[in-house]
Design a protein around this motif. Structure first.
Motif: not given
Ligand SMILES: Nc1ncnc2c1ncn2[C@@H]1O[C@H](COP(=O)(O)OP(=O)(O)OP(=O)(O)O)[C@@H](O)[C@H]1O
Ligand SMILES: [Mg+2]
Length: 265
Positions: A13-15, A52-58, A69-71, A75-78
């Motif tokens: 979830r990206v908000s 950039t979006l992918l790197r933030i999610i990564g 958020k994942i589950n 997200i606070d790092g790889p």
């Protein structure tokens, strides 16, 4: 009454996500909900913030505002729950196919002997059985990207983040890799976020295509691709498929022209 168990669970979830680099507003108020097992592509003109979006999610980059958020967890790092496949194959030239595939497991301090059987079946899955002891210089571009994919899958991630993974390949190899990726995805049903410049690639692969506009990068439209699966390559010649491609191209044409013809800064 709706039974909550029938509602699709949001994996990612990206908000309200925003990101600046200095004075440059790169991403603005991105909202995206990705369901478990979904194949999502992200298209948009050069510089609109896809990587950039992918790197933030990564977890390789921080956002300035908003949440990712994942589950349900920030997200606070790889992490092992996300696997990356980049445009350039960043294989280590002194390692074999097998040993390149195992890198992620080594970084995660996993005992390799525990995973040997899985690595073997993964290399088979990506069509590299028999090439375990080859070095990257002995492989074609398509084969190298298969190793990259196997390496990302080796850590058994929940989400696969792919940034233009096929752009360095010739047109025919690329089409084969698209069908291979779908075959592999059908087997494991990972959640995939796939960045590409090629609109037909996005439509062919995806359940939904996120179309970004530039300056600042923002979601212009999320196109649901209602084409049956499995999808043979010949589906690309059907009017239904072509109408999706036309629609998305019309959405980004103006921005693409600008990004190519007008100075970037
Ligand atoms: N680390 C950074 N520092 C400063 N600016 C950056 C940084 N990373 C990206 N940018 C800028 O942010 C904008 C978006 O870059 P990004 O790489 O996300 O675009 P993109 O959509 O992936 O482009 P392309 O399609 O060309 O790969 C660009 O203008 C880029 O110059
Ligand atoms: Mg990019």
């Amino acid at each position: 009454m709706t039974d909550a168990s029938y509602l699709p669970v949001s994996k990612l979830r990206v908000s309200n996500l925003s990101k600046r680099f200095g004075s440059l507003e790169v991403l603005k108020k991105i909202e995206l909900d990705v369901v478990k097992g979904e194949f999502i592509s992200i298209v948009g003109p050069s510089g609109c913030g896809k990587t950039t979006l992918l790197r933030i999610i990564g977890g390789l980059e921080h956002s300035d505002e908003g949440e990712c958020k994942i589950n349900g967890k920030n997200i606070d790092g790889p992490g092992k729950d996300r696997g990356f496949v980049f445009q350039q194959d960043n294989l280590l030239p002194w390692r074999t196919v097998q040993s390149n595939t195992e890198i992620g497991l080594e970084i995660a301090s996993e005992r390799l002997s525990k995973h040997r059987e899985r690595i073997r079946s993964l290399l088979e899955l990506v069509g590299l059985a028999g090439f375990e002891n080859y070095y990257p210089r002995q492989l074609s571009g398509g084969m190298r990207q298969r190793v990259n994919l196997a390496r990302a899958l080796a850590i058994d991630p929940q989400i696969l983040l792919m940034d233009e993974p096929f752009s360095a390949l010739d047109a025919q190899t690329r089409e084969i890799m698209q069908t291979e990726l779908l075959r592999i995805w059908e087997e494991g049903r990972k959640t995939v976020l796939f960045v590409t410049h090629q609109i037909d690639e996005a439509v062919y692969l995806s359940d939904r295509v996120v179309v970004l506009a530039r300056r600042p990068g923002r979601i212009q439209e999320i196109v649901e691709v209602d084409l049956p699966r499995p999808r043979p390559l010949s589906i690309k010649r059907t009017p239904h498929f072509v109408s999706y491609v036309d629609h998305i191209w019309k959405l980004i044409e103006h921005d693409v022209r600008e990004s190519v013809l007008v100075e970037h800064i």
